[in-house]
Design an enzyme around this catalytic site. Structure first.
Site, PDB file in Angstrom:
ATOM      1  N   GLY A  34      47.159  37.388  39.206  1.00  0.00           N
ATOM      2  CA  GLY A  34      47.141  38.826  39.477  1.00  0.00           C
ATOM      3  C   GLY A  34      46.767  39.058  40.931  1.00  0.00           C
ATOM      4  O   GLY A  34      46.418  38.125  41.659  1.00  0.00           O
ATOM      5  N   LEU A  35      46.843  40.292  41.347  1.00  0.00           N
ATOM      6  CA  LEU A  35      46.540  40.652  42.732  1.00  0.00           C
ATOM      7  C   LEU A  35      45.070  40.426  43.067  1.00  0.00           C
ATOM      8  O   LEU A  35      44.213  40.339  42.179  1.00  0.00           O
ATOM      9  CB  LEU A  35      46.881  42.122  42.971  1.00  0.00           C
ATOM     10  CG  LEU A  35      48.356  42.519  42.895  1.00  0.00           C
ATOM     11  CD1 LEU A  35      48.474  44.049  42.898  1.00  0.00           C
ATOM     12  CD2 LEU A  35      49.140  41.915  44.049  1.00  0.00           C
ATOM     13  N   GLY A  37      41.531  41.415  43.728  1.00  0.00           N
ATOM     14  CA  GLY A  37      40.793  42.577  43.254  1.00  0.00           C
ATOM     15  C   GLY A  37      41.191  43.048  41.871  1.00  0.00           C
ATOM     16  O   GLY A  37      40.661  44.050  41.369  1.00  0.00           O
ATOM     17  N   LYS A  40      40.472  39.030  38.138  1.00  0.00           N
ATOM     18  CA  LYS A  40      40.670  37.659  37.636  1.00  0.00           C
ATOM     19  C   LYS A  40      39.357  36.889  37.531  1.00  0.00           C
ATOM     20  O   LYS A  40      39.039  36.329  36.482  1.00  0.00           O
ATOM     21  CB  LYS A  40      41.627  36.885  38.552  1.00  0.00           C
ATOM     22  CG  LYS A  40      43.016  37.468  38.670  1.00  0.00           C
ATOM     23  CD  LYS A  40      43.922  36.590  39.516  1.00  0.00           C
ATOM     24  CE  LYS A  40      43.416  36.393  40.935  1.00  0.00           C
ATOM     25  NZ  LYS A  40      43.285  37.653  41.705  1.00  0.00           N
ATOM     26  N   SER A 108      48.334  33.095  42.817  1.00  0.00           N
ATOM     27  CA  SER A 108      49.570  32.376  42.466  1.00  0.00           C
ATOM     28  C   SER A 108      50.724  33.365  42.279  1.00  0.00           C
ATOM     29  O   SER A 108      51.145  33.626  41.163  1.00  0.00           O
ATOM     30  CB  SER A 108      49.371  31.521  41.212  1.00  0.00           C
ATOM     31  OG  SER A 108      48.704  32.202  40.176  1.00  0.00           O
TER      32      SER A 108
END
Length: 202
Positions: A34-35, A37, A40, A108
């Site tokens: 995920g992006l 922030g 994760k 990723s």
């Protein structure tokens, strides 16, 4: 020495099943993507705690303990990003083979790079968890000020701003931390993950 006296070392090594029986758990790779922030690492840490409290041995791999160690010679070029994930996957494979639940929290950003990780680790042992928190929410959180720097052009190839993030095609689980609380998210993770790693009643 005659060849008949030479035996493959693998004949003498313990197998994965031996280690899993010792730990009473199944090795599994939990790959959070995920992006920046998106939540994760927060989810990974909370899940690790939940697993630990239920007697599950696990290990988190994230940018802090990887970039400062085995990948400290890598930069952020496309080639280095790919190599970063490749090494992470290879290390994760060793952990999973030991029966350890391994938790990775890395941006990723492409399906290709995540597929590479899954292929290295083994698809049966790989669980992709997409933290789908919207970009605007990630920017609002921006604790390290990375998005602001990226918007100003001070950080090149920043995922979500000047570099794309490809939404996972078929994630095993999707969690949006802007609409689901940490407690709700961990409960969903627990319900999904536990059947994959335990073969006994907790």
């Amino acid at each position: 020495m005659e060849e008949r006296h030479i035996y493959p070392i693998f004949d003498r090594m313990l197998q994965r099943s031996d280690r899993e029986n010792l730990l009473k758990q199944k090795g599994l790779m939990l790959w959070f993507t995920g992006l920046s922030g998106s939540g994760k690492s927060t989810l990974a840490i909370a899940l690790e705690r939940e697993l630990y409290q239920n007697g599950i041995l696990c290990r988190i791999l994230d940018g802090d303990n990887i970039r400062s160690g085995i990948n400290n010679n890598l930069g952020f070029s496309e080639a280095d990003r790919i190599e970063n994930i490749r090494r992470i996957a290879e290390v994760s494979k060793l952990f999973v083979d030991c029966g350890i639940v391994t938790i990775a929290a890395f941006i990723s950003p492409t399906n290709e790079i995540r597929q590479m990780a899954a292929d290295i680790i083994g698809k049966d042992d790989f669980m992709e968890i997409y933290v789908s928190t919207p970009l605007e929410v990630c920017e609002q959180r921006d604790v390290k000020g990375l998005y602001k720097k990226a918007r100003k052009g001070e950080i090149k190839d920043f995922t979500g701003i000047s570099s794309p993030f490809e939404i996972p095609e078929q994630p095993d689980l999707t969690i949006d931390t802007s609409t689901q609380s940490l407690e709700e998210s961990v409960a969903i993770l627990k319900k999904t993950v536990f059947p994959r790693i335990v073969s006994f009643n907790i």
